[in-house]
Design an enzyme around this catalytic site. Sequence first.
Site, PDB file in Angstrom:
ATOM      1  N   CYS A 140       0.834  -1.240   0.040  1.00 25.75           N
ATOM      2  CA  CYS A 140       0.022   0.041   0.072  1.00 25.75           C
ATOM      3  C   CYS A 140       0.702   1.307  -0.114  1.00 25.75           C
ATOM      4  O   CYS A 140       0.651   2.301  -0.939  1.00 25.75           O
ATOM      5  CB  CYS A 140      -0.971   0.075   1.100  1.00 25.75           C
TER       6      CYS A 140
HETATM    7  N1  LIG Z   1      -4.050  -4.168   5.252  1.00 23.04           N
HETATM    8  C1  LIG Z   1      -3.613  -3.613   4.336  1.00 23.04           C
HETATM    9  O1  LIG Z   1      -3.640  -2.196   4.214  1.00 23.04           O
HETATM   10  C2  LIG Z   1      -2.917  -4.240   3.208  1.00 23.04           C
HETATM   11  C3  LIG Z   1      -2.578  -3.174   2.051  1.00 23.04           C
HETATM   12  C4  LIG Z   1      -1.815  -3.897   1.146  1.00 23.04           C
HETATM   13  C5  LIG Z   1      -1.357  -5.210   1.211  1.00 23.04           C
HETATM   14  N2  LIG Z   1      -1.576  -6.007   1.952  1.00 23.04           N
HETATM   15  C6  LIG Z   1      -1.175  -7.482   2.439  1.00 23.04           C
HETATM   16  O2  LIG Z   1      -2.386  -8.295   2.269  1.00 23.04           O
HETATM   17  C7  LIG Z   1      -2.192  -9.495   2.936  1.00 23.04           C
HETATM   18  C8  LIG Z   1      -3.588  -9.506   3.720  1.00 23.04           C
HETATM   19  O3  LIG Z   1      -3.520  -8.400   4.823  1.00 23.04           O
HETATM   20  P1  LIG Z   1      -4.913  -8.019   5.843  1.00 23.04           P
HETATM   21  O4  LIG Z   1      -4.597  -6.681   6.605  1.00 23.04           O
HETATM   22  O5  LIG Z   1      -6.063  -8.147   4.742  1.00 23.04           O
HETATM   23  O6  LIG Z   1      -5.217  -9.430   6.480  1.00 23.04           O
HETATM   24  P2  LIG Z   1      -4.151 -10.139   7.713  1.00 23.04           P
HETATM   25  O7  LIG Z   1      -4.775  -9.720   9.101  1.00 23.04           O
HETATM   26  O8  LIG Z   1      -2.789  -9.977   7.395  1.00 23.04           O
HETATM   27  O9  LIG Z   1      -4.706 -11.696   7.423  1.00 23.04           O
HETATM   28  C9  LIG Z   1      -5.885 -12.328   7.667  1.00 23.04           C
HETATM   29  C10 LIG Z   1      -6.245 -13.230   6.896  1.00 23.04           C
HETATM   30  O10 LIG Z   1      -5.114 -14.116   6.817  1.00 23.04           O
HETATM   31  C11 LIG Z   1      -5.662 -15.417   7.222  1.00 23.04           C
HETATM   32  N3  LIG Z   1      -4.371 -16.193   8.111  1.00 23.04           N
HETATM   33  C12 LIG Z   1      -3.696 -15.799   8.815  1.00 23.04           C
HETATM   34  N4  LIG Z   1      -2.267 -16.495   9.076  1.00 23.04           N
HETATM   35  C13 LIG Z   1      -2.761 -17.654   8.300  1.00 23.04           C
HETATM   36  C14 LIG Z   1      -2.037 -18.753   8.114  1.00 23.04           C
HETATM   37  N5  LIG Z   1      -0.877 -18.920   8.633  1.00 23.04           N
HETATM   38  N6  LIG Z   1      -2.325 -19.522   7.164  1.00 23.04           N
HETATM   39  C15 LIG Z   1      -3.487 -19.538   6.296  1.00 23.04           C
HETATM   40  N7  LIG Z   1      -4.309 -18.198   6.603  1.00 23.04           N
HETATM   41  C16 LIG Z   1      -3.788 -17.344   7.316  1.00 23.04           C
HETATM   42  C17 LIG Z   1      -6.492 -15.304   8.263  1.00 23.04           C
HETATM   43  O11 LIG Z   1      -7.762 -16.243   8.288  1.00 23.04           O
HETATM   44  P3  LIG Z   1      -7.965 -17.018   9.428  1.00 23.04           P
HETATM   45  O12 LIG Z   1      -6.649 -16.924  10.647  1.00 23.04           O
HETATM   46  O13 LIG Z   1      -9.262 -17.179   9.980  1.00 23.04           O
HETATM   47  O14 LIG Z   1      -7.523 -18.526   8.760  1.00 23.04           O
HETATM   48  C18 LIG Z   1      -7.309 -14.053   7.602  1.00 23.04           C
HETATM   49  O15 LIG Z   1      -8.346 -14.449   6.687  1.00 23.04           O
HETATM   50  C19 LIG Z   1      -1.061  -9.038   3.856  1.00 23.04           C
HETATM   51  O16 LIG Z   1       0.002  -9.892   3.311  1.00 23.04           O
HETATM   52  C20 LIG Z   1      -0.747  -7.673   3.843  1.00 23.04           C
HETATM   53  O17 LIG Z   1       0.412  -7.420   4.003  1.00 23.04           O
HETATM   54  C21 LIG Z   1      -2.391  -5.462   3.366  1.00 23.04           C
END
Ligand SMILES: NC(=O)c1ccc[n+]([C@@H]2O[C@H](COP(=O)([O-])OP(=O)(O)OC[C@H]3O[C@@H](n4cnc5c(N)ncnc54)[C@H](OP(=O)(O)O)[C@@H]3O)[C@@H](O)[C@H]2O)c1
Length: 321
Positions: A140
């Site tokens: 981001c």
């Molecule tokens: N947040 C932002 O602003 C943003 C912006 C750009 C990119 N990103 C990237 O996008 C990705 C997702 O970010 P996020 O903020 O949406 O969510 P997050 O809080 O980082 O991830 C949550 C999701 O991942 C799953 N998860 C967590 N650990 C896991 C594991 N070991 N195996 C399988 N599933 C797992 C969780 O589901 P369960 O635990 O229920 O299975 C949940 O659905 C990250 O890599 C982040 O760096 C985020």
Amino acid sequence: MAREGGAERIGVGLVGARGYTGAELVRLVEAHPRFHLTFAVSRQGKGRPLSELCAGAETELVVEALEPAEVAARGTEVVILALPNGQAAPYVAAIEAAGGRAVIVDLSADHRFDAEWRYGLPELRREALFGARRIANPGCYATGAQLGIAPALGVLGGMPHVFGVSGYSGAGTTPSDRNDPEKLRDNLMPYALVGHVHEREIGHGLGVEVAFVPHVAPFFRGITLTIAMPLATTVSADALRAMYQAAYEGEALVAVQEEIPLVRDAAGRHGVTIGGITVDAAQRRAVVVVTLDNLLKGAATQALQNMNLAFSLPELLGVPR
Ligand SMILES: NC(=O)c1ccc[n+]([C@@H]2O[C@H](COP(=O)([O-])OP(=O)(O)OC[C@H]3O[C@@H](n4cnc5c(N)ncnc54)[C@H](OP(=O)(O)O)[C@@H]3O)[C@@H](O)[C@H]2O)c1
């Protein structure tokens, strides 16, 4: 592909549906005229209606807890990985082992430096994304910083310094100081002052070294970046703004304005705003301000642009405007 109402629908599986970016993707994919969500994965959300996890999403799907091999066995045309960094490999390996036909969009940093994957920042590298099958969605902050520096590369006289402030949704859902409302109340929290992965990503994308200092703020969503750039030549603010306007002419998701953009206006919007372009002639230094929504252009909207390009659909199909 399934046929529905006369149009070919492209099946999409989402791994990481409980996360903040996952919820945005559910809403965008469900409203898209050609993509169609066929499964959503979260271990914690298993068995719950997906609409409970993602407010406002109109979907009948029930959340599943699928192992990587089960995700691959579903055989969807697209698999989106919206997982924390370091978790993508088993899913990619399982999809490859099953024939590797799916287009994979990885929102984490795991493939952003991998030459075999396409880096999905359409406004800077659109050609690379047509027909792409492995897409690393940019970070981001890295999206905003690259779009905020790229038009000035020709007049750059030294290392840009990027001061970034993000809403706490940027820290994901795993509890930490950076998304703890108590620790953030009346506060601005600096972190990763050197060596943040986005610092490397910005430098890698632009081909110049960049210093990046991130901070997290008590608001939920949105990023503001104040970018200070040494200049190699004397250039007026008007001339510099004209360079930005020329660079992004025709780009529906990048607005260049005279005023300083405010982060509160970025929340919920799908594009990036660049403004406040000023120059200190004596110091030969320019300053530019960039705002965006970390969960939209910083993640989900950009993923949708990339998916559209991968399937040769209009890039902004399904992006609300
Ligand atoms: N947040 C932002 O602003 C943003 C912006 C750009 C990119 N990103 C990237 O996008 C990705 C997702 O970010 P996020 O903020 O949406 O969510 P997050 O809080 O980082 O991830 C949550 C999701 O991942 C799953 N998860 C967590 N650990 C896991 C594991 N070991 N195996 C399988 N599933 C797992 C969780 O589901 P369960 O635990 O229920 O299975 C949940 O659905 C990250 O890599 C982040 O760096 C985020």
